[in-house]
Every structure is written in C-alpha cells, then in structure tokens.
Scaffold this active site. Structure first.
Site, PDB file in Angstrom:
ATOM      1  N   ARG A  62       0.818  -1.224   0.000  1.00 28.17           N
ATOM      2  CA  ARG A  62       0.000   0.000   0.000  1.00 28.17           C
ATOM      3  C   ARG A  62       0.850   1.273   0.000  1.00 28.17           C
ATOM      4  NH1 ARG A  62      -3.493  -3.295  -0.820  1.00 28.17           N
ATOM      5  NH2 ARG A  62      -5.648  -3.152  -0.115  1.00 28.17           N
ATOM      6  N   SER A 118     -10.726   0.026   2.643  1.00 26.55           N
ATOM      7  CA  SER A 118      -9.968  -0.073   3.905  1.00 26.55           C
ATOM      8  C   SER A 118      -9.516   1.315   4.343  1.00 26.55           C
ATOM      9  CB  SER A 118      -8.723  -0.935   3.719  1.00 26.55           C
ATOM     10  OG  SER A 118      -9.055  -2.206   3.252  1.00 26.55           O
ATOM     11  N   GLU A 170      -4.805   4.458   5.527  1.00 23.47           N
ATOM     12  CA  GLU A 170      -4.457   4.221   4.127  1.00 23.47           C
ATOM     13  C   GLU A 170      -5.203   5.218   3.234  1.00 23.47           C
ATOM     14  OE1 GLU A 170      -4.573   1.855   1.205  1.00 23.47           O
ATOM     15  OE2 GLU A 170      -6.421   0.719   1.473  1.00 23.47           O
TER      16      GLU A 170
HETATM   17  N1  EPU Z   1     -11.085  -9.904   9.949  1.00 23.19           N
HETATM   18  C1  EPU Z   1     -11.639  -9.648  11.170  1.00 23.19           C
HETATM   19  N2  EPU Z   1     -12.759  -8.860  11.229  1.00 23.19           N
HETATM   20  C2  EPU Z   1     -13.348  -8.346  10.124  1.00 23.19           C
HETATM   21  C3  EPU Z   1     -12.807  -8.640   8.860  1.00 23.19           C
HETATM   22  C4  EPU Z   1     -11.652  -9.402   8.797  1.00 23.19           C
HETATM   23  O1  EPU Z   1     -11.157 -10.092  12.213  1.00 23.19           O
HETATM   24  O2  EPU Z   1     -14.346  -7.619  10.276  1.00 23.19           O
HETATM   25  C5  EPU Z   1      -9.822 -10.689   9.899  1.00 23.19           C
HETATM   26  C6  EPU Z   1     -10.020 -12.152   9.637  1.00 23.19           C
HETATM   27  O3  EPU Z   1      -9.065 -12.852  10.417  1.00 23.19           O
HETATM   28  C7  EPU Z   1      -9.681 -12.302   8.174  1.00 23.19           C
HETATM   29  C8  EPU Z   1      -8.601 -11.260   8.015  1.00 23.19           C
HETATM   30  O4  EPU Z   1      -9.026 -10.190   8.848  1.00 23.19           O
HETATM   31  O5  EPU Z   1      -9.201 -13.571   7.874  1.00 23.19           O
HETATM   32  C9  EPU Z   1      -8.389 -10.765   6.602  1.00 23.19           C
HETATM   33  O6  EPU Z   1      -9.587 -10.177   6.114  1.00 23.19           O
HETATM   34  P1  EPU Z   1      -9.796  -9.845   4.555  1.00 23.19           P
HETATM   35  O7  EPU Z   1      -9.498 -11.048   3.732  1.00 23.19           O
HETATM   36  O8  EPU Z   1     -11.130  -9.203   4.406  1.00 23.19           O
HETATM   37  O9  EPU Z   1      -8.626  -8.841   4.221  1.00 23.19           O
HETATM   38  P2  EPU Z   1      -8.063  -7.550   4.930  1.00 23.19           P
HETATM   39  O10 EPU Z   1      -6.645  -7.816   5.304  1.00 23.19           O
HETATM   40  O11 EPU Z   1      -8.968  -7.039   5.995  1.00 23.19           O
HETATM   41  C10 EPU Z   1      -7.046  -6.600   2.701  1.00 23.19           C
HETATM   42  C11 EPU Z   1      -7.070  -5.320   1.931  1.00 23.19           C
HETATM   43  C12 EPU Z   1      -8.371  -5.187   1.153  1.00 23.19           C
HETATM   44  C13 EPU Z   1      -8.500  -6.375   0.214  1.00 23.19           C
HETATM   45  C14 EPU Z   1      -8.464  -7.664   1.055  1.00 23.19           C
HETATM   46  C15 EPU Z   1      -8.496  -8.925   0.225  1.00 23.19           C
HETATM   47  C16 EPU Z   1      -5.659  -3.806   3.217  1.00 23.19           C
HETATM   48  C17 EPU Z   1      -5.593  -2.587   4.074  1.00 23.19           C
HETATM   49  N3  EPU Z   1      -6.879  -4.184   2.824  1.00 23.19           N
HETATM   50  O12 EPU Z   1      -8.067  -6.505   3.692  1.00 23.19           O
HETATM   51  O13 EPU Z   1      -8.297  -4.002   0.378  1.00 23.19           O
HETATM   52  O14 EPU Z   1      -9.699  -6.314  -0.534  1.00 23.19           O
HETATM   53  O15 EPU Z   1      -7.229  -7.691   1.833  1.00 23.19           O
HETATM   54  O16 EPU Z   1      -7.262  -9.195  -0.325  1.00 23.19           O
HETATM   55  O17 EPU Z   1      -4.623  -4.389   2.915  1.00 23.19           O
HETATM   56  C18 EPU Z   1      -8.856  -1.686   0.214  1.00 23.19           C
HETATM   57  O18 EPU Z   1      -7.648  -1.451   0.145  1.00 23.19           O
HETATM   58  O19 EPU Z   1      -9.702  -0.754   0.174  1.00 23.19           O
HETATM   59  C19 EPU Z   1      -9.310  -3.057   0.399  1.00 23.19           C
HETATM   60  C20 EPU Z   1     -10.592  -3.349   0.578  1.00 23.19           C
END
Ligand code: EPU
Length: 336
Positions: free
Chosen positions: A162, A235, A331
C-alpha cells in the site's frame, strides 16, 4: 477547460462528503494538464482521480484538478505476453473487464477495486494475493514542479505494501501506465483469501481468469459495501506489520490473534481484527459508523461530515493503541 468556482465535490469522492472546492477544473489531455499547472503554479493544487481513497474534512480552498485523461492500447510482445497501456482517467474496474474480454491475465484478482487507473500505482493497489507491482512495467509521470513528463519504471516507483513514491511526493502525477499481462489463461492465482473456496462453491475445477474474477467479485460483494449505495473508501487503515515479540505479547491476552508472515520476523496482523476486538465492528453512530461485515471500512450512512469520519478514525486508533500498543496507519488520504 472550464474553471468552475465553489464547485461541489459530492460526486467526486466515494465517501460522499458534501464539500466544495474553491476552484475546480477537469483536464482531458497532458497538454491541458501542463497548461493549467503553468498558469496556477502559485496556488494550492490537489489532483483528483476517481476520489475513492480520499476523505475531505472541510471545503478545499485551492484548485482541484480532476484527471480525466482517457484511452488504452494493447501491444502483443510475444506469444505469451502483451503490454497494455491505459490513461489515468480510465475507470479501474472497467479496465480490468476490458482486459478480461481480450483474454489478458494478471489483474483479475484486482476486480471491482474502485477508483481510476491513475491511482492504482499510488497505493500499489492489492487484493486476493495480487498487487499492481506484480504486473507493472512503467508509468508516465507529470512533475508539477517543473511541468515535465518522465517515464518511471518499477524500481523508480519504490512499491511496497500500500505504498509508493507517489504517496509522499504529491507533485508527481501519474498520467498513464503500462502493464505486462499474459495472453492466455496462464496466470491463475487463487490460493488467497477464500478465492479457491468460492471457486469450489461455484463448481469450477479448472478456473479461467474470468472465473477468478467472478469469485473475487462475489467475495467483495459479500464483505464490502458498494460506494454507490453507502459512502466509503474501502480499507481506512493499513494492516500493521509487527515482529514476533509483539505477536507473542498480544498472544498472552488474545491467543487467537490472526497473523501472516511477510518476511523474516515480520508479521502482518489484520487491522480489521484489531478494530473488531476494540469493539468497533458494526458500530452505528447514526450518520456514520463501522461496516458490519468488514471493520476496516468506515461508512457514511448519509450526511455525515468528513470531520465525523475523521474523529471516528481517531477514536479507533486510540482504543486499538490502548489495547494492543499498535499505531494504526491510515491508508485513506485525509485532507485536513
Ligand atoms: N477480519 C476480522 N474482522 C473483520 C474482517 C476481517 O477479524 O471484520 C480478519 C479475519 O481474520 C480475516 C482477516 O481479517 O481472515 C483478513 O480479512 P480480509 O481477507 O477481508 O482482508 P483484509 O486484510 O482485511 C485486505 C485489503 C483489502 C483487500 C483484502 C483482500 C488492506 C488494508 N486491505 O483486507 O483491500 O480487498 O485484503 O485481499 O490491505 C482496500 O484497500 O480498500 C481493500 C478493501
């Protein structure tokens, strides 16, 4: 080019914050961009693409230049690869669909990401195991300081999670970019974030790039609010990266802390998990709140001000810091 005064930005930011720009102009070519920057070189200027990663906290007192340069071309370089060039003002998701129609692989995991092509390198957009840098070749960059245009290659851009050179050097404006994509269905990356599970649910055994895209779209639609219906900027925070000592310390109170090794002694913790544990998931404060299925996403339910959302982000940071001693980094680009 028509310069507009006291222009509403409501339709130019996905958070749907009702603020105005003192001056606003849309540019459709590099020449127009050069011209407007030369005339206004003493003013405070903000360059705006799709507006999907920005939070305005008040009216903008300078000039907003909306980048609306359009166009794309494909050049086959060998039997397996093509170089696709696209201008900054193209909508990212429409661009992904265009590539899928042409059977060009490499960005299907980045389906449905809001915003424009020109913003993609700024934060090195990433989702479901793919980052822009994985397919990036170069971009054309306009330097606001001296009104010159230069090509930046992969190394020049300093891509990271990012992050890129464009995040801090705001005078460097991306005009167009070149990506190297595969001509056939060679490139399939479905091992991350439930994509394989979703393909299984769809009954697909040998996925094509279009299948991966469909799976990603299904997952995103389930978890993330559509900015067309609920104001948001995806995010709001980055996922923090910490060392093993930190993970062990947190484990004493939270045995189930999820974490993903990114390199030796560096672990990514989902900020969504930290925010959820801090008690903010699904919190509704009337006009604004934290999304119910993805706590990384702050939402405007209608008529919230940018300050409301900003203050909420500060409260989240404070509580997460108190509980976990982790400083969440935003971000989203906050215009204070
Ligand atoms: N989780 C929680 N609570 C929640 C949601 C998620 O505890 O409400 C935990 C779970 O353990 C889950 C983990 O977070 O397994 C990962 O969640 P997710 O796959 O939704 O991914 P993220 O790390 O929260 C990142 C990106 C997203 C992207 C997703 C999928 C960042 C800041 N965000 O989110 O990007 O879509 O991975 O690859 O790196 C964006 O940048 O706007 C965005 C949506």
């Amino acid at each position: 080019m028509i310069l507009k005064n006291n222009y509403s930005l409501l339709n130019y930011n996905s958070f749907k914050i009702d603020v105005k720009a003192k001056e606003f102009v849309e540019v459709n070519s590099t020449d127009e961009l050069k011209e407007i920057c030369k005339i206004n070189n003493r003013k405070e200027i903000l360059f705006l693409g799709g507006g999907s990663n920005i939070l305005f906290t008040k009216d903008f007192q300078g000039l907003i230049i909306h980048l609306n340069l359009k166009g794309k071309t494909i050049e086959k370089i060998d039997s397996n690869h093509s170089i696709i060039s696209a201008y900054a003002g193209e909508n990212w998701n429409k661009f992904v669909n265009y590539c899928l129609e042409k059977n060009l692989g490499g960005i299907e995991n980045l389906s449905l990401i809001p915003g424009n092509v020109g913003s993609a390198p700024v934060q090195n957009i990433g989702a479901y195991g793919t980052e822009l840098k994985d397919v990036f070749v170069s971009c054309e960059v306009f330097n606001q300081k001296d009104c010159t245009v230069k090509e930046y290659n992969l190394d020049d851009c300093c891509f990271d999670y990012r992050n890129s050179i464009f995040k801090t050097k705001k005078h460097l404006i991306i005009i167009s970019l070149k990506l190297k994509l595969t001509n056939n269905d060679h490139y399939i990356n479905s091992s991350y974030g439930g994509v394989n599970d979703e393909l299984g649910r769809l009954g697909i055994k040998n996925p094509t790039i279009r299948d991966v895209s469909e799976a990603v779209i299904n997952i995103r639609n389930r978890k993330l609010p559509d900015p067309k219906n609920i104001g948001n900027a995806g995010s709001f925070f980055k996922n923090p990266i910490v060392d093993l000592k930190k993970i062990e310390a947190i484990k004493k109170n939270f045995i189930d802390i999820p974490n993903f090794k990114v390199e030796e002694n560096k672990f990514k913790i989902p900020a969504a998990w930290l925010i959820e544990k801090a008690g903010f998931k699904g919190k509704n404060f009337g006009k604004f709140g934290v999304h119910k299925s993805q706590s990384l996403v702050l939402v405007n339910y209608g008529n919230a001000s940018g300050k409301d959302i900003y203050k909420l982000s500060l409260s989240i940071k404070e509580v997460v810091n108190r509980i976990f001693k982790i400083n969440l980094e935003t971000e989203v680009n906050i215009i204070l």
